[in-house]
Design an enzyme around this catalytic site. Sequence first.
Site, PDB file in Angstrom:
ATOM      1  N   ASP A 179       0.825  -1.210   0.000  1.00 40.19           N
ATOM      2  CA  ASP A 179       0.000   0.000   0.000  1.00 40.19           C
ATOM      3  C   ASP A 179       0.861   1.262   0.000  1.00 40.19           C
ATOM      4  OD1 ASP A 179      -2.623   1.495   0.662  1.00 40.19           O
ATOM      5  OD2 ASP A 179      -1.309   2.064   2.322  1.00 40.19           O
TER       6      ASP A 179
ATOM      7  N   TYR B 262       3.247  10.020   0.515  1.00 37.21           N
ATOM      8  CA  TYR B 262       4.053   9.419   1.572  1.00 37.21           C
ATOM      9  C   TYR B 262       5.530   9.795   1.398  1.00 37.21           C
ATOM     10  CZ  TYR B 262       0.114   6.445   2.992  1.00 37.21           C
ATOM     11  OH  TYR B 262      -1.102   5.969   3.442  1.00 37.21           O
TER      12      TYR B 262
ATOM     13  N   GLY C 135       2.250  -1.183   9.203  1.00 40.91           N
ATOM     14  CA  GLY C 135       3.117  -0.124   8.728  1.00 40.91           C
ATOM     15  C   GLY C 135       4.514  -0.105   9.300  1.00 40.91           C
ATOM     16  N   THR C 136       4.867  -1.048  10.151  1.00 39.11           N
ATOM     17  CA  THR C 136       6.197  -1.037  10.733  1.00 39.11           C
ATOM     18  C   THR C 136       7.256  -1.302   9.665  1.00 39.11           C
ATOM     19  OG1 THR C 136       7.657  -2.106  12.347  1.00 39.11           O
ATOM     20  CG2 THR C 136       5.977  -3.482  11.336  1.00 39.11           C
TER      21      THR C 136
ATOM     22  N   ARG D 274       9.410  -7.372  13.231  1.00 38.38           N
ATOM     23  CA  ARG D 274       8.021  -7.099  13.617  1.00 38.38           C
ATOM     24  C   ARG D 274       7.074  -7.425  12.458  1.00 38.38           C
ATOM     25  NH1 ARG D 274       5.024  -1.796  15.333  1.00 38.38           N
ATOM     26  NH2 ARG D 274       3.516  -2.653  16.799  1.00 38.38           N
TER      27      ARG D 274
END
Length: 313
Positions: A44, A49, A275-276, A281
């Site tokens: 995404d 961004y 979103g990390t 993670r």
Amino acid sequence: MQELIYGCMGLGGSWSDEPHGTEHVDQAAAAVHAALDAGITLFDHADIYRSGKSEAVFGEVLAAQPGLRDRIRLQTKCGIRLNERGLQTHYDLSREAILERVNGSLKRLRTDYVDILLLHRPDPLADPAEVAAAVGQLMAEGKVRQLGVSNMSGAQIEALQDRLETPVVANQLEMSLLKRAWLESQVLVNHAEHLDYSFPHGTLEYCVRNSITLQAYGSLARGLYTGAEPESPASADAATAELVARLAGEYGSSGESVLLGWLMKHPAGIAPVIGTVNPERIRACADAARVAGTMTRADWYKLWVTARGSNIP
């Protein structure tokens, strides 16, 4: 389709106009491969961004790895303008802006098409006929394959859909164990507490009824329950973090997968966006679907009640 989505907003360095460096491309490559390891194939983006650098570094990753584009799906968003024309933020879903911004995204991503284009936020000045014309042109040119929206209510989607010749396939909303307005609004009808939550009634139901995938951004609550320090050790956030850790142990999984599994257990078929940029993670999210399938109803409710800090009505 219920799946995990990798959100690329964290890639590309700063939000300034300062150019990205090779270290940012390396970071993006590591994140992409961690996501693939976790079974994620949808990535995404948005044109804004990191001032376009999230798309740019991703494009460099694609260019350096022939065949990668064929293994993944890409979506990007347009409709928000930052620091232009004397305004910090304004929205622009005019026909010209949609075409300009999508072409810019394709150039940065170094691809001929995106699988899904999302309209980032509702533009009060947008003419649905203009939006439909722009989308129709992009699809005819093979630059966009499907259309979605972000931050829209069911009524707004319905009004737009009336002019479109293609179905809206996704609606991206902030949804998590922390940001629960989407859930609270379902159960607080005819209750005084409903005034504490602002969410357009019927939106989830509209999306489910029309096979529109709910994409949940902010799904990991920015680490609040999986490592970030709560404001107070006695807070609901601290209690929730403890519960998440305990359930992760009981389910033989990670705290991240517990949080995502909680979302995915909801029958609306929520697809969390993670979103990390931390590869470990990212990989910790891989077990979310299994956790969703095995999580008990009691544990699901315990997470909700603990996070809200009070019993439900």
